[in-house]
Structures are given as structure tokens and as C-alpha cells.
Design a protein around this motif. Structure first.
Motif, PDB file in Angstrom:
ATOM      1  N   ALA A 193      24.573  32.288  35.015  1.00  0.00           N
ATOM      2  CA  ALA A 193      25.549  31.681  35.932  1.00  0.00           C
ATOM      3  C   ALA A 193      24.944  31.393  37.294  1.00  0.00           C
ATOM      4  N   PHE A 194      24.164  32.326  37.809  1.00  0.00           N
ATOM      5  CA  PHE A 194      23.638  32.190  39.161  1.00  0.00           C
ATOM      6  C   PHE A 194      22.331  31.408  39.221  1.00  0.00           C
ATOM      7  N   ASN A 195      21.478  31.540  38.223  1.00  0.00           N
ATOM      8  CA  ASN A 195      20.163  30.903  38.275  1.00  0.00           C
ATOM      9  C   ASN A 195      20.104  29.541  37.592  1.00  0.00           C
ATOM     10  N   GLN A 196      20.868  29.344  36.552  1.00  0.00           N
ATOM     11  CA  GLN A 196      20.875  28.057  35.852  1.00  0.00           C
ATOM     12  C   GLN A 196      22.004  27.160  36.364  1.00  0.00           C
ATOM     13  N   LEU A 197      23.213  27.709  36.400  1.00  0.00           N
ATOM     14  CA  LEU A 197      24.371  26.912  36.804  1.00  0.00           C
ATOM     15  C   LEU A 197      24.547  26.865  38.318  1.00  0.00           C
ATOM     16  N   LYS A 198      23.883  27.778  39.036  1.00  0.00           N
ATOM     17  CA  LYS A 198      23.966  27.850  40.502  1.00  0.00           C
ATOM     18  C   LYS A 198      25.410  28.021  40.987  1.00  0.00           C
ATOM     19  N   LEU A 199      26.195  28.814  40.265  1.00  0.00           N
ATOM     20  CA  LEU A 199      27.579  29.049  40.650  1.00  0.00           C
ATOM     21  C   LEU A 199      27.657  29.897  41.913  1.00  0.00           C
ATOM     22  N   PRO A 200      28.656  29.660  42.757  1.00  0.00           N
ATOM     23  CA  PRO A 200      28.760  30.419  44.004  1.00  0.00           C
ATOM     24  C   PRO A 200      29.245  31.852  43.808  1.00  0.00           C
ATOM     25  N   GLN A 201      30.035  32.078  42.755  1.00  0.00           N
ATOM     26  CA  GLN A 201      30.555  33.419  42.518  1.00  0.00           C
ATOM     27  C   GLN A 201      31.101  33.541  41.104  1.00  0.00           C
ATOM     28  N   LEU A 202      31.289  34.787  40.699  1.00  0.00           N
ATOM     29  CA  LEU A 202      31.936  35.094  39.429  1.00  0.00           C
ATOM     30  C   LEU A 202      33.094  36.033  39.706  1.00  0.00           C
ATOM     31  N   VAL A 203      34.130  35.912  38.907  1.00  0.00           N
ATOM     32  CA  VAL A 203      35.227  36.871  38.937  1.00  0.00           C
ATOM     33  C   VAL A 203      35.280  37.547  37.576  1.00  0.00           C
ATOM     34  N   ALA A 204      35.881  38.710  37.535  1.00  0.00           N
ATOM     35  CA  ALA A 204      36.041  39.432  36.278  1.00  0.00           C
ATOM     36  C   ALA A 204      37.226  40.378  36.422  1.00  0.00           C
ATOM     37  N   GLY A 205      37.799  40.721  35.312  1.00  0.00           N
ATOM     38  CA  GLY A 205      38.890  41.680  35.296  1.00  0.00           C
ATOM     39  C   GLY A 205      38.837  42.472  34.008  1.00  0.00           C
ATOM     40  N   HIS A 206      39.676  43.490  33.932  1.00  0.00           N
ATOM     41  CA  HIS A 206      39.731  44.281  32.704  1.00  0.00           C
ATOM     42  C   HIS A 206      41.093  44.933  32.559  1.00  0.00           C
ATOM     43  N   HIS A 207      41.389  45.361  31.347  1.00  0.00           N
ATOM     44  CA  HIS A 207      42.628  46.081  31.081  1.00  0.00           C
ATOM     45  C   HIS A 207      42.627  47.344  31.946  1.00  0.00           C
ATOM     46  N   PRO A 208      43.759  47.673  32.569  1.00  0.00           N
ATOM     47  CA  PRO A 208      43.776  48.828  33.470  1.00  0.00           C
ATOM     48  C   PRO A 208      43.405  50.150  32.802  1.00  0.00           C
ATOM     49  N   LEU A 221      50.703  43.436  32.378  1.00  0.00           N
ATOM     50  CA  LEU A 221      50.203  44.441  33.322  1.00  0.00           C
ATOM     51  C   LEU A 221      49.411  43.809  34.454  1.00  0.00           C
ATOM     52  N   GLU A 222      49.286  44.572  35.525  1.00  0.00           N
ATOM     53  CA  GLU A 222      48.411  44.197  36.629  1.00  0.00           C
ATOM     54  C   GLU A 222      46.997  44.657  36.265  1.00  0.00           C
ATOM     55  N   HIS A 223      46.060  43.724  36.171  1.00  0.00           N
ATOM     56  CA  HIS A 223      44.690  44.046  35.798  1.00  0.00           C
ATOM     57  C   HIS A 223      43.800  44.100  37.033  1.00  0.00           C
ATOM     58  N   PRO A 224      42.929  45.118  37.135  1.00  0.00           N
ATOM     59  CA  PRO A 224      41.968  45.152  38.242  1.00  0.00           C
ATOM     60  C   PRO A 224      41.104  43.892  38.205  1.00  0.00           C
ATOM     61  N   THR A 225      40.838  43.336  39.380  1.00  0.00           N
ATOM     62  CA  THR A 225      40.076  42.097  39.494  1.00  0.00           C
ATOM     63  C   THR A 225      38.909  42.312  40.458  1.00  0.00           C
ATOM     64  N   TYR A 226      37.777  41.698  40.114  1.00  0.00           N
ATOM     65  CA  TYR A 226      36.529  41.904  40.841  1.00  0.00           C
ATOM     66  C   TYR A 226      35.878  40.555  41.129  1.00  0.00           C
ATOM     67  N   VAL A 227      34.991  40.539  42.121  1.00  0.00           N
ATOM     68  CA  VAL A 227      34.224  39.342  42.443  1.00  0.00           C
ATOM     69  C   VAL A 227      32.764  39.731  42.660  1.00  0.00           C
ATOM     70  N   LEU A 228      31.879  38.820  42.282  1.00  0.00           N
ATOM     71  CA  LEU A 228      30.448  38.957  42.533  1.00  0.00           C
ATOM     72  C   LEU A 228      29.983  37.643  43.145  1.00  0.00           C
ATOM     73  N   VAL A 229      29.474  37.698  44.370  1.00  0.00           N
ATOM     74  CA  VAL A 229      29.029  36.509  45.086  1.00  0.00           C
ATOM     75  C   VAL A 229      27.549  36.273  44.801  1.00  0.00           C
ATOM     76  N   ASN A 230      27.212  35.017  44.561  1.00  0.00           N
ATOM     77  CA  ASN A 230      25.816  34.626  44.371  1.00  0.00           C
ATOM     78  C   ASN A 230      25.160  34.572  45.740  1.00  0.00           C
ATOM     79  N   ARG A 231      24.381  35.580  46.075  1.00  0.00           N
ATOM     80  CA  ARG A 231      23.763  35.668  47.403  1.00  0.00           C
ATOM     81  C   ARG A 231      22.810  34.517  47.674  1.00  0.00           C
ATOM     82  N   ARG A 232      22.225  33.963  46.633  1.00  0.00           N
ATOM     83  CA  ARG A 232      21.313  32.826  46.837  1.00  0.00           C
ATOM     84  C   ARG A 232      22.069  31.580  47.278  1.00  0.00           C
ATOM     85  N   GLN A 233      23.325  31.461  46.862  1.00  0.00           N
ATOM     86  CA  GLN A 233      24.131  30.330  47.300  1.00  0.00           C
ATOM     87  C   GLN A 233      24.599  30.518  48.736  1.00  0.00           C
ATOM     88  N   VAL A 234      24.863  31.773  49.113  1.00  0.00           N
ATOM     89  CA  VAL A 234      25.283  32.076  50.486  1.00  0.00           C
ATOM     90  C   VAL A 234      24.095  31.965  51.417  1.00  0.00           C
TER      91      VAL A 234
END
Length: 131
Positions: A70-85, A112-125
Motif C-alpha cells: 500500500a505504501f511503497n507500490q500504491l503510495k497511499l497516504p494512510q490505511l485504516v483498520a478495525g476489528h470486532h471488539p 456493534l461499535e468496532h475499534p478503529t485505527y489509522v496508520l499514516v504513510n510517513r513517506r507521503q507526509v
């Protein structure tokens, strides 16, 4: 099942991302899947493993490969993710991969309310940053 497969094929064609199958390289056994789904400002990372393969490092390894893509090929700025609580192990995996908890989000299929997370592509920032 055919509809889901077609969705993944279409996402690969239009966005260069999908959920890819995971196999044990020694035995050839199907372990599960891991991949990316397009969302606003990046993609959502997800993984689903057969229960007999939980707690063996497969989710973390597959997720790390998807993040790298995602970060090296697609050069995306960030990823989000979540999971079952109730799935605390997935929260640990996401945090170990560098994701940061940002809150909860209602997920209609579970009600349900699922925990949500973000990972920023530091190379894009900061394009000069190294990992």
C-alpha cells in the motif's frame, strides 16, 4: 461467493487492491485472506484467517506485506483498520504494526461499535523520511 470474487477481481482492476489468499508455503494449506479495500484518503486493511491458524503470526506477516504494498507500490497516504471488539488479538496486531487507535465506528453487520485505527504513510507526509 461468486459475487464476492467478482468484487475482488473488479477492485484489483480498478484500484490495484483486493483481498489476496494466504497459503502456507510448506503445506499449501489455505490459511485465509488479507488485503486492501479502497476508502476515502487511502485504503482499509483487513485480514480473515481460519481459526486453526490464529496466534501463529500469519495475520501480522500478511498485514505487513499488505502495508508495504500500500505504501511503497500504491503510495497511499494512510490505511485504516478495525476489528470486532471481542477480538483483542487483532487490536494487538494492529498496534504492533504501528496503527494508532482513533475511536470506534458502528459496524452494521454486527450491530456493534468496532475499534478503529489509522496508520499514516510517513513517506507521503515527509518524502525524505525513511522506514
Amino acid at each position: 461467493m461468486a459475487t464476492r470474487l467478482q468484487t475482488e477481481i473488479n477492485q484489483e482492476k480498478t484500484a490495484a487492491m483486493q483481498y489476496w489468499p494466504i497459503f502456507n508455503l510448506t503445506t499449501g494449506q489455505f490459511i485465509g485472506c488479507c488485503g486492501l479495500k479502497p476508502v476515502v484518503n487511502g485504503a482499509e486493511l483487513g485480514y480473515h484467517l481460519r481459526s486453526e491458524f490464529w496466534h501463529q503470526g500469519y495475520a501480522a506477516e500478511a498485514a505487513a506485506a499488505a502495508i508495504h504494498y500500500a505504501f511503497n507500490q500504491l503510495k497511499l497516504p494512510q490505511l485504516v483498520a478495525g476489528h470486532h471488539p471481542a477480538n483483542l488479538a487483532s487490536g494487538i496486531i494492529l498496534r504492533n504494526l504501528g496503527f494508532h487507535f482513533i475511536g470506534t465506528e458502528y459496524y452494521a453487520p454486527t450491530g456493534l461499535e468496532h475499534p478503529t485505527y489509522v496508520l499514516v504513510n510517513r513517506r507521503q507526509v515527509n518524502p525524505k523520511a525513511t522506514r
